[in-house]
Design a protein around this motif. Structure first.
Motif, PDB file in Angstrom:
ATOM      1  N   ALA A   9      62.544  82.992  57.461  1.00  8.39           N
ATOM      2  CA  ALA A   9      61.449  82.350  57.777  1.00  8.39           C
ATOM      3  C   ALA A   9      61.610  81.782  59.243  1.00  8.39           C
ATOM      4  CB  ALA A   9      60.897  81.200  56.947  1.00  8.39           C
ATOM      5  N   GLY A  13      56.537  84.469  64.827  1.00 11.07           N
ATOM      6  CA  GLY A  13      55.096  84.874  64.635  1.00 11.07           C
ATOM      7  C   GLY A  13      54.271  85.192  66.002  1.00 11.07           C
ATOM      8  N   THR A  14      55.018  85.935  66.923  1.00 11.85           N
ATOM      9  CA  THR A  14      54.474  86.424  68.140  1.00 11.85           C
ATOM     10  C   THR A  14      53.122  87.070  68.006  1.00 11.85           C
ATOM     11  OG1 THR A  14      56.787  86.680  69.054  1.00 11.85           O
ATOM     12  CG2 THR A  14      54.856  87.630  70.252  1.00 11.85           C
ATOM     13  N   ALA A  81      68.329  85.634  66.653  1.00 13.80           N
ATOM     14  CA  ALA A  81      67.383  86.294  67.412  1.00 13.80           C
ATOM     15  C   ALA A  81      66.444  87.383  66.630  1.00 13.80           C
ATOM     16  CB  ALA A  81      68.009  86.834  68.664  1.00 13.80           C
ATOM     17  N   SER A  86      69.233  86.854  60.990  1.00 12.13           N
ATOM     18  CA  SER A  86      68.745  85.633  59.937  1.00 12.13           C
ATOM     19  C   SER A  86      69.244  86.014  58.734  1.00 12.13           C
ATOM     20  CB  SER A  86      67.369  85.636  59.997  1.00 12.13           C
ATOM     21  OG  SER A  86      66.824  85.057  61.435  1.00 12.13           O
ATOM     22  N   ASP A 103      61.051  88.150  52.949  1.00 12.74           N
ATOM     23  CA  ASP A 103      60.152  87.700  54.082  1.00 12.74           C
ATOM     24  C   ASP A 103      59.489  86.395  53.592  1.00 12.74           C
ATOM     25  OD1 ASP A 103      59.415  91.029  54.792  1.00 12.74           O
ATOM     26  OD2 ASP A 103      60.979  89.933  55.556  1.00 12.74           O
ATOM     27  N   ALA A 104      59.586  85.301  54.188  1.00  9.57           N
ATOM     28  CA  ALA A 104      58.685  84.221  53.764  1.00  9.57           C
ATOM     29  C   ALA A 104      57.205  84.482  54.269  1.00  9.57           C
ATOM     30  CB  ALA A 104      59.314  83.059  54.838  1.00  9.57           C
ATOM     31  N   ALA A 105      57.228  85.572  54.989  1.00  7.55           N
ATOM     32  CA  ALA A 105      55.752  85.942  55.567  1.00  7.55           C
ATOM     33  C   ALA A 105      54.994  86.907  54.482  1.00  7.55           C
ATOM     34  CB  ALA A 105      55.795  86.661  56.762  1.00  7.55           C
ATOM     35  N   THR A 210      51.231  89.051  59.186  1.00 10.26           N
ATOM     36  CA  THR A 210      51.719  89.296  60.440  1.00 10.26           C
ATOM     37  C   THR A 210      50.759  89.161  61.890  1.00 10.26           C
ATOM     38  OG1 THR A 210      52.837  91.224  59.371  1.00 10.26           O
ATOM     39  CG2 THR A 210      52.704  91.410  61.795  1.00 10.26           C
TER      40      THR A 210
HETATM   41  N1  LIG Z   1      64.640  86.478  64.153  1.00 14.00           N
HETATM   42  C1  LIG Z   1      63.787  86.595  62.726  1.00 14.00           C
HETATM   43  C2  LIG Z   1      62.712  87.349  62.809  1.00 14.00           C
HETATM   44  C3  LIG Z   1      61.977  87.534  61.615  1.00 14.00           C
HETATM   45  N2  LIG Z   1      62.459  86.678  60.792  1.00 14.00           N
HETATM   46  C4  LIG Z   1      61.536  86.524  59.395  1.00 14.00           C
HETATM   47  O1  LIG Z   1      61.577  88.096  58.958  1.00 14.00           O
HETATM   48  C5  LIG Z   1      60.411  87.958  58.249  1.00 14.00           C
HETATM   49  C6  LIG Z   1      59.400  89.338  58.904  1.00 14.00           C
HETATM   50  O2  LIG Z   1      59.477  89.117  60.343  1.00 14.00           O
HETATM   51  P1  LIG Z   1      57.960  89.144  60.998  1.00 14.00           P
HETATM   52  O3  LIG Z   1      56.808  89.381  60.017  1.00 14.00           O
HETATM   53  O4  LIG Z   1      58.043  90.242  62.062  1.00 14.00           O
HETATM   54  O5  LIG Z   1      57.802  87.447  61.520  1.00 14.00           O
HETATM   55  P2  LIG Z   1      57.903  87.165  62.888  1.00 14.00           P
HETATM   56  O6  LIG Z   1      59.270  87.879  63.624  1.00 14.00           O
HETATM   57  O7  LIG Z   1      57.759  85.786  62.998  1.00 14.00           O
HETATM   58  O8  LIG Z   1      56.523  87.869  63.759  1.00 14.00           O
HETATM   59  P3  LIG Z   1      56.470  88.529  65.158  1.00 14.00           P
HETATM   60  O9  LIG Z   1      57.210  89.934  65.083  1.00 14.00           O
HETATM   61  O10 LIG Z   1      55.085  88.851  65.350  1.00 14.00           O
HETATM   62  O11 LIG Z   1      57.301  87.566  66.109  1.00 14.00           O
HETATM   63  C7  LIG Z   1      59.391  86.688  58.463  1.00 14.00           C
HETATM   64  O12 LIG Z   1      59.369  86.036  57.533  1.00 14.00           O
HETATM   65  C8  LIG Z   1      60.262  86.168  59.643  1.00 14.00           C
HETATM   66  O13 LIG Z   1      60.214  84.671  59.580  1.00 14.00           O
HETATM   67  C9  LIG Z   1      63.678  85.870  60.774  1.00 14.00           C
HETATM   68  O14 LIG Z   1      63.933  85.285  59.722  1.00 14.00           O
HETATM   69  N3  LIG Z   1      64.403  85.896  61.826  1.00 14.00           N
END
Ligand SMILES: Nc1ccn([C@@H]2O[C@H](COP(=O)(O)OP(=O)(O)OP(=O)(O)O)[C@@H](O)[C@H]2O)c(=O)n1
Ligand SMILES: C[C@](O)(CO)[C@H](O)COP(=O)(O)O
Length: 232
Positions: A9, A13-14, A81, A86, A103-105, A210
């Motif tokens: 998580a 969230g870009t 990063a 993660s 994925d928490a998402a 997303t």
């Molecule tokens: N450096 C990161 C990137 C992503 N995630 C996690 O991996 C999952 C899938 O990533 P994604 O849906 O791409 O989330 P975000 O990276 O937050 O979205 P974005 O790419 O739009 O920034 C999410 O639960 C996100 O929190 C994470 O833990 N560490």
């Protein structure tokens, strides 16, 4: 086999572009993260959860876990990063034989799907939940032109959870680090080593929050699940 989960998580969230990070957005009145963790809390196979969050959001996550009374989350640690970083951070904090990476998402995951992933990995070594692709998928030349059309019947849209032997996945991560390999999911790290990952056919409802339109869709899917009396 004893199973643990790494729930990631720690993204930014870009693509969602919301004021709050995705795990903390409200979905049917509860945080996205609460829905996600509930399915793992309800899964009889999952004994412990390591939650990986964005640095500075550990307290926020802990509050949700406390309010929900979730008892399986053993550690809340900062992510890296990239998603891959993660996941690896979470793996180093878990000690179970089996690991589910999620994925928490993806808050609409169900404990039944988690159990199916565990059983498939116990039989085949590793597994990933996926759904058959519905659209025709094209390969582009990078300049906006189509150059190929993979055969649709061979294509699956992979989701999470993905289930592995923890030591095997850690080794695959370490090898990718040494070789500078970037993977958008964990199954890819085993595939590149020639390992087979079993497909567990899941549910199109297990969407990844997303972009902005995903949240109202998730609300509708949750409402439909509630009407049918289906559990998370
Ligand atoms: N450096 C990161 C990137 C992503 N995630 C996690 O991996 C999952 C899938 O990533 P994604 O849906 O791409 O989330 P975000 O990276 O937050 O979205 P974005 O790419 O739009 O920034 C999410 O639960 C996100 O929190 C994470 O833990 N560490
Ligand atoms: C792991 C994943 O959810 C499988 O579909 C997806 O690859 C995550 O991609 P993201 O860009 O990190 O959301």
């Amino acid at each position: 086999m004893e199973w643990g989960a790494v729930v990631v998580a720690a993204g930014r969230g870009t693509r969602m572009g919301a004021a709050d990070n995705k795990p903390y957005l409200k979905l049917a009145g509860r945080a996205v993260l609460a829905h996600t963790l509930e399915a793992f809390e309800r899964s009889d196979s999952v004994k412990s959860i390591v939650l990986v969050v964005t640095s500075g959001e550990q307290k926020k996550a802990a509050e949700i876990i406390g309010n929900e009374g979730f008892g399986k989350v053993k550690l809340i640690i900062p992510g890296g990063a990239e998603r891959q970083d993660s996941v690896y951070a979470g793996l180093t904090a878990l000690d179970t034989e089996g690991v589910l990476v999620h994925d928490a998402a993806r808050p609409l995951i169900t404990s039944a799907q988690i159990e199916a992933c565990c059983r498939a990995a116990e039989e085949h070594g590793s597994s990933a939940i996926a759904v058959p692709v519905k659209d025709t998928i094209k390969v582009s030349d990078g300049n906006g032109f189509i150059v190929a059309t993979p055969e649709r019947r061979t294509l699956w849209s992979v989701q999470t959870p993905q289930a592995f032997l923890r030591t095997e996945l850690m080794q695959a991560h370490r090898q990718a680090q040494e070789e500078g390999a970037i993977a958008t999911d964990d199954a890819m790290l085993l595939e590149r080593l020639g390992r087979k990952v079993a497909i567990v056919e899941g549910d199109y409802a297990n969407l990844k929050i997303t972009t902005p339109e995903d949240l109202p869709i998730a609300e509708l899917l949750l409402a439909r699940r509630k009407e049918k009396g289906e559990p998370n």
